[in-house]
Design a protein around this motif. Structure first.
Motif, short mmCIF file in Angstrom:
data_model
loop_
_atom_site.label_atom_id
_atom_site.label_comp_id
_atom_site.label_asym_id
_atom_site.label_seq_id
_atom_site.Cartn_x
_atom_site.Cartn_y
_atom_site.Cartn_z
N LEU A 1 36.71 36.97 29.47
CA LEU A 1 37.89 37.76 29.10
C LEU A 1 37.78 39.17 29.68
O LEU A 1 38.70 39.68 30.31
CB LEU A 1 38.00 37.82 27.57
N LEU A 2 36.61 39.77 29.49
CA LEU A 2 36.39 41.11 30.03
C LEU A 2 36.59 41.12 31.53
O LEU A 2 37.26 41.98 32.09
CB LEU A 2 34.97 41.57 29.69
N ALA A 3 36.04 40.09 32.17
CA ALA A 3 36.17 40.03 33.61
C ALA A 3 37.63 39.92 34.02
O ALA A 3 38.07 40.57 34.98
CB ALA A 3 35.40 38.82 34.14
N THR A 4 38.42 39.14 33.29
CA THR A 4 39.84 38.97 33.62
C THR A 4 40.58 40.29 33.48
O THR A 4 41.41 40.65 34.33
CB THR A 4 40.46 37.91 32.68
N ILE A 5 40.26 41.02 32.38
CA ILE A 5 40.93 42.32 32.18
C ILE A 5 40.62 43.27 33.33
O ILE A 5 41.51 43.88 33.92
CB ILE A 5 40.47 42.94 30.83
N VAL A 6 39.33 43.33 33.69
CA VAL A 6 38.93 44.23 34.77
C VAL A 6 39.63 43.84 36.06
O VAL A 6 40.12 44.68 36.82
CB VAL A 6 37.40 44.20 34.93
N GLN A 7 39.74 42.51 36.26
CA GLN A 7 40.36 42.04 37.49
C GLN A 7 41.83 42.47 37.54
O GLN A 7 42.32 42.95 38.57
CB GLN A 7 40.26 40.51 37.55
N LEU B 1 43.28 44.99 35.99
CA LEU B 1 43.35 46.44 36.19
C LEU B 1 43.08 46.80 37.65
O LEU B 1 43.76 47.64 38.23
CB LEU B 1 42.33 47.14 35.29
N SER B 2 42.07 46.12 38.21
CA SER B 2 41.70 46.47 39.58
C SER B 2 42.82 46.12 40.54
O SER B 2 43.04 46.80 41.53
CB SER B 2 40.43 45.74 39.98
N ALA B 3 43.60 45.08 40.23
CA ALA B 3 44.73 44.73 41.08
C ALA B 3 45.75 45.87 41.09
O ALA B 3 46.36 46.16 42.13
CB ALA B 3 45.37 43.44 40.59
N VAL B 4 45.92 46.54 39.94
CA VAL B 4 46.88 47.64 39.87
C VAL B 4 46.34 48.85 40.63
O VAL B 4 46.99 49.39 41.52
CB VAL B 4 47.13 48.02 38.40
N PHE B 5 45.08 49.24 40.26
CA PHE B 5 44.54 50.46 40.86
C PHE B 5 44.18 50.27 42.32
O PHE B 5 44.10 51.22 43.07
CB PHE B 5 43.32 50.93 40.07
N GLY B 6 43.98 49.04 42.71
CA GLY B 6 43.65 48.75 44.10
C GLY B 6 44.77 49.16 45.04
O GLY B 6 44.53 49.42 46.22
N LEU B 7 45.99 49.24 44.52
CA LEU B 7 47.13 49.61 45.36
C LEU B 7 46.94 51.03 45.92
O LEU B 7 47.37 51.33 47.02
CB LEU B 7 48.42 49.54 44.55
N ILE B 8 46.35 51.89 45.12
CA ILE B 8 46.14 53.26 45.58
C ILE B 8 45.08 53.30 46.66
O ILE B 8 45.12 54.14 47.55
CB ILE B 8 45.71 54.16 44.40
N GLN B 9 44.15 52.39 46.57
CA GLN B 9 43.02 52.40 47.49
C GLN B 9 43.42 51.76 48.81
O GLN B 9 43.06 50.62 49.09
CB GLN B 9 41.83 51.64 46.88
N THR B 10 44.15 52.51 49.63
CA THR B 10 44.58 51.92 50.90
C THR B 10 43.47 51.93 51.93
O THR B 10 43.51 51.18 52.89
CB THR B 10 45.76 52.71 51.47
#
Lengths: 650, 105, 171
Positions: A607-613, A615-624
């Motif tokens: 579950l924790l891993a899914t949540i992190v994943q 979130l990372s999909a959202v914040f990954g957008l900034i990381q071009t």
């Protein structure tokens, strides 16, 4: 110079190390290394002997080995007259036997291994002789025990040889444990294991008159004697020696006649001060020796295996020596030890030559008439047989006569037993000689041949020794050998020469030979079979060695096996059952825990891993990953900070 | 003598142009040039302040000193930066920073 | 009280500002990088002129020496080493031009607002320090920064050489 004796056991040890590590490369030349080392040792021993003999001094050299607190343990060597004579005997006989083995073992695949173990054995025996304390003596003693195991079981592919090796090892081990406990008791009571210190300490302790100390020291003496019983194959631990004949014949000559079995006798002689102070221990020694002498001689009468007859004869002769020590005839016992080493080594090597020439048949009933085919072997064998039978002026006569003289003065019963044993000895030895060398060959299919020169040469040298060695110890020469032993004052027993004893001992020897001639000559006047029938049960008893092995089997071995089997079943049923039950329980628990792990623990983690994943999909957008975007954002940030600063200021 | 404010205006304009260049240039070389402009603007500011506003004669040279040091550091930065450009070019056959996204997670 | 600037000085100043700012705009907008470097040189020369207007002739001279003589030349070399011919025609700006203009405009507005609002109190009499004074201060008051900068330059030199060396020359 004083540490020269320490070198003597080191040389064979080096030979052992060289051969065991380079056995394959050395091949046949391994024997040269072994013989070379022994020969050098023999030369050194001769040097040491001559020095000790001339100066009557004791060579001693030692160093501090370990120290704890005030107590120091020293290791070293100590050579007195007795030790020097033993060294000389062991190295000379050992070297001759090694030379003989070159011929006997020729062609054996494990040729080099044999010489490695013989060298190690020599090192052990020599270490035992030179040791100046019981601890070093014990270590050497154990090395010899190990080597005897290796050498008796040398043909380990033969089950009987392997079994004999194990039997010898375990039986002597009983004696070793006795010796070890005896040593511990001695250390506890006297506080030292060094012989020269014991010489002072033991009489002082005995002089105290403390019953407890006396008891402890007597116990120590008896326990040390248990070691002797094991190593020197005295009754009741004698059973290993006849079986030890499974080893190669040079081994039988070296270990089971000349040296190792003599170590037990030597041990008693070395620690004689203990026995001398406590007559009770001495009496036990005497009776055990006397009994063994008679008992083994009785068994030897009926055996048909040539080496077994010699083995029982060894037992009997060792019994003589032990009896002599027990009677206080210290010098006589050691003198017999030396002469016996020569003639018994000769007998074994002669028997080996017979076996070698007779295609490894050992049953005397198939032999006969070998006189013509192996003259050298026969002549030297005759010398040895006469020597052991006690015919003057050969060596055996003098030493045995000394012992009987001691017995005559100390204990008439043992004297009678000893004299009777002498009669039996003469009889069974000539029975062996006549059956082997005279008459016609009973098994015509075997073509006997004389042995090679490398085997004959040691026989001749030993025959000369066996014939002449008694002379320096005879009353004609004033018991020179006996005096050279530096007999300690406490063991000095002067007995007046007795014509009765000497005459009787010659008479019984001649009688024994005559009886053997009557029964086993080419045309016997008395049929052995009829005698056997007349003796009935006695004959069967002797033939079956008084059933000692069977008694041991019934009393000790079978109960031990039964106990082992019972323990095994107990193990299998109860303990294994309990272990298996525990195992099953653990498995059941483990599967439960596994389910918990899978659904609860793993669930949380996933579950924790899914949540992190997510979130990372959202914040990954900034990381071009593009520098420009970052720069733009950084500039924006700087602008915002500047605005805020200005706002604040104004 | 020209008063202080016009110099400051020029300096601000240069900074803005430099930042714009740094943000928009695709080539790493262009970015480096824009940075040189920004450093120049800063140095110009320092000298202008130093000449017009000072509290004592002892620090009369401070602004010019800092301008000189800024030049030296800018030169060092240019040298190292250009070496890095050459490295990047050798590895990826381009100097366009938007083609290089190694920093993307 | 410092005498006000003459008209000639103002004309010279405006010309210099035009060269400086105009060339700077060209630097960030020209497609051809080679031309951009030339524009950079022009802009830097303009800045040198501004230094002269500030009566800082030593800084102006050093500025021309370093920027025009060394840095700009370095840029030219690197451009010749790296930029391929077909790159020249490519668009040289990326997709964030509009945000960049907005950001820079905002920044510029902020700066102008700040500096114009600030109450500057200039000194009564401008006595610009001479080259002699600068040299004296550099080796006394500013000796430590001077040495540190020289060390920095050395390190930068070594670093630049190390980075720019070809891989196969490293043995």
């Amino acid at each position: 110079m004083d540490f020269l004796p320490a070198l003597i056991p080191v040389l064979p040890l080096l030979a052992f190390a060289v051969i065991i590590t380079n056995g394959r490369r050395l091949g046949w030349s391994a024997c040269l290394v072994a013989v070379g080392a022994s020969l050098t040792s023999a030369v050194l021993a001769a040097l040491v002997y001559s020095r000790v003999l001339l100066s009557h001094e004791t060579l001693a050299w030692s160093f501090e080995w370990v120290r704890w607190g005030e107590t120091a343990l020293r290791m070293g060597v100590r050579i007195d007259g007795l030790g020097a004579l033993m060294l000389f005997m062991v190295t000379v006989v050992g070297t001759l036997i090694e030379i003989y083995a070159i011929g006997y073992m020729a062609g054996d695949k494990t040729f080099s291994r044999f010489f490695a173990f013989v060298s190690l054995f020599m090192a052990g025996m020599l270490g035992l002789v030179v040791a100046d304390n019981l601890l070093l003596l014990f270590v050497s003693w154990e090395i010899m025990g190990l080597c005897s195991y290796f050498l008796i079981g040398f043909y380990f592919h033969r089950p009987s040889a392997a079994a004999a090796g194990i039997k010898a090892f375990i039986t002597t081990r009983i004696g070793d444990v006795g010796l070890l406990i005896g040593m511990i008791l001695l250390w506890w009571t006297a506080g030292t294991l060094r012989f020269d210190e014991l010489l002072l300490a033991v009489p002082a302790l005995a002089g105290l008159g403390d019953a407890h100390v006396d008891l402890m020291l007597t116990a120590a003496a008896l326990l040390i004697f248990v070691g002797t019983i094991g190593k020197s194959a005295q009754f009741p631990l004698h059973v290993w020696l006849p079986d030890a004949m499974e080893g190669p014949t040079p081994v039988s000559a070296l270990i089971h006649a000349a040296t190792m079995v003599a170590a037990g006798v030597f041990l008693v002689a070395r620690s004689f001060i203990l026995f001398a102070q406590f007559p009770a221990a001495l009496t036990v020694v005497a009776w055990v020796g006397g009994f063994t002498a008679l008992f083994a001689a009785l068994i030897a009468l009926t055996q048909n295996d040539i080496k077994r007859v010699l083995a029982y004869s060894t037992l009997s002769q060792l019994g003589y020596m032990v009896m002599a020590l027990g009677l206080g005839a210290y010098a006589a016992g050691m003198f017999h030890l030396i002469t016996h080493a020569f003639f018994k080594a000769l007998l074994f090597m002669g028997a080996g030559a017979v076996i070698h020439g007779f295609h490894h048949v050992q049953d005397m009933r198939r032999m006969g008439g070998l006189w013509g085919k192996m003259p050298w072997t026969a002549w030297t064998f005759l010398v040895a047989t006469l020597a052991i039978s006690g015919i003057p002026p050969l060596s055996g006569f003098w030493s045995k006569d000394e012992i009987l003289l001691g017995a005559f003065h100390e204990s008439p019963v043992l004297w009678v037993a000893g004299t009777f044993t002498a009669f039996l000895t003469a009889f069974y030895m000539f029975r062996l000689f006549f059956m082997t060398f005279t008459g016609r060959q009973r098994d015509g299919e075997i073509h006997a041949h004389e042995s090679p020169a490398v085997m004959i040469l040691p026989l001749v040298v030993l025959a000369v020794g066996a014939a002449l060695l008694g002379i320096p110890g005879s009353p004609w020469m004033g018991l020179w050998v006996q005096h050279s032993l530096d007999v300690p004052a406490y063991a000095l027993a002067h007995h007046h020469h007795s014509n009765l004893v000497m005459g009787l001992s010659i008479a019984v020897a001649v009688a024994g030979i005559a009886l053997a001639w009557l029964m086993y000559a080419p045309r016997p006047t008395i049929q052995p079979a009829r005698v056997a029938r007349a003796m009935g049960r006695l004959y069967t008893l002797s033939l079956n060695k008084f059933h000692i092995d069977e008694i041991y089997a019934a009393l000790i071995i079978n109960p031990t096996r039964a106990l082992a089997r019972g323990s095994f079943r107990f193990d299998l049923g109860l303990i294994d059952g309990a272990v298996n039950g525990m195992g099953w329980l653990q498995r059941a628990l483990a599967s439960l825990k596994g389910l918990f792990d899978k659904w609860v623990v793993d669930g949380i983690v996933n579950l924790l891993a899914t949540i992190v994943q997510a979130l990372s999909a959202v914040f990954g957008l900034i990381q071009t990953g593009r520098v420009h975007n970052y720069l733009l954002l950084a500039s924006l940030g700087a602008l915002v900070i500047a605005c805020l600063t200005w706002w604040n200021m104004g | 003598m020209i008063p202080l404010a016009p110099f400051l205006v020029v300096s601000a304009a240069l900074v803005a142009i430099g930042v714009f260049g740094a943000l928009t240039r695709r080539s790493a070389l262009g970015i480096l040039m824009s940075i040189e402009l920004i450093i120049n603007a800063a140095a110009l500011n320092l000298v202008a302040f130093s000449q017009h506003i000072r509290t004592s004669d002892a620090e009369s040279t401070a602004g010019q000193m800092f301008a000189l040091f800024a030049m030296a550091i800018a030169a060092a930065a240019a040298a190292v930066g250009l070496s890095i450009v050459i490295c990047i070019y050798r590895n990826s056959k381009t100097v366009n920073v938007d083609k290089i996204d190694l920093m993307r997670w | 009280m410092t005498e006000p600037a003459s008209l000639l000085a103002w004309i010279a100043f405006v010309c210099l500002v035009a060269v400086t700012v105009g060339s700077a705009v060209l630097v960030v907008t020209l497609r051809n990088l080679f031309h951009a470097v030339l524009a950079l040189i022009a802009s830097l020369l303009g800045v040198a002129g501004l230094y002269l207007m500030l009566l800082a002739e030593f800084v102006a001279a050093i500025h021309v020496l370093i920027y025009v003589g060394a840095v700009a030349t370095l840029f030219l070399f690197v451009i010749m080493l790296t930029v391929r011919i077909d790159d020249a025609a490519l668009r040289q700006s990326n997709r964030q031009v509009i945000p960049a203009i907005a950001l820079c405009g905002a920044g510029l507005a902020l700066l102008l607002a700040a500096l114009l609002a600030a109450p500057w109190t200039p000194v009564e009499e401008i006595r610009p320090p001479g080259v002699q004074q600068i040299g004296h201060d550099m080796l006394t008051t500013y000796l430590l920064p001077f040495e540190v900068v020289s060390l920095l330059l050395l390190v930068a030199l070594v670093g630049a050489v190390t980075l720019a060396r070809r891989e196969d020359q490293r043995t």
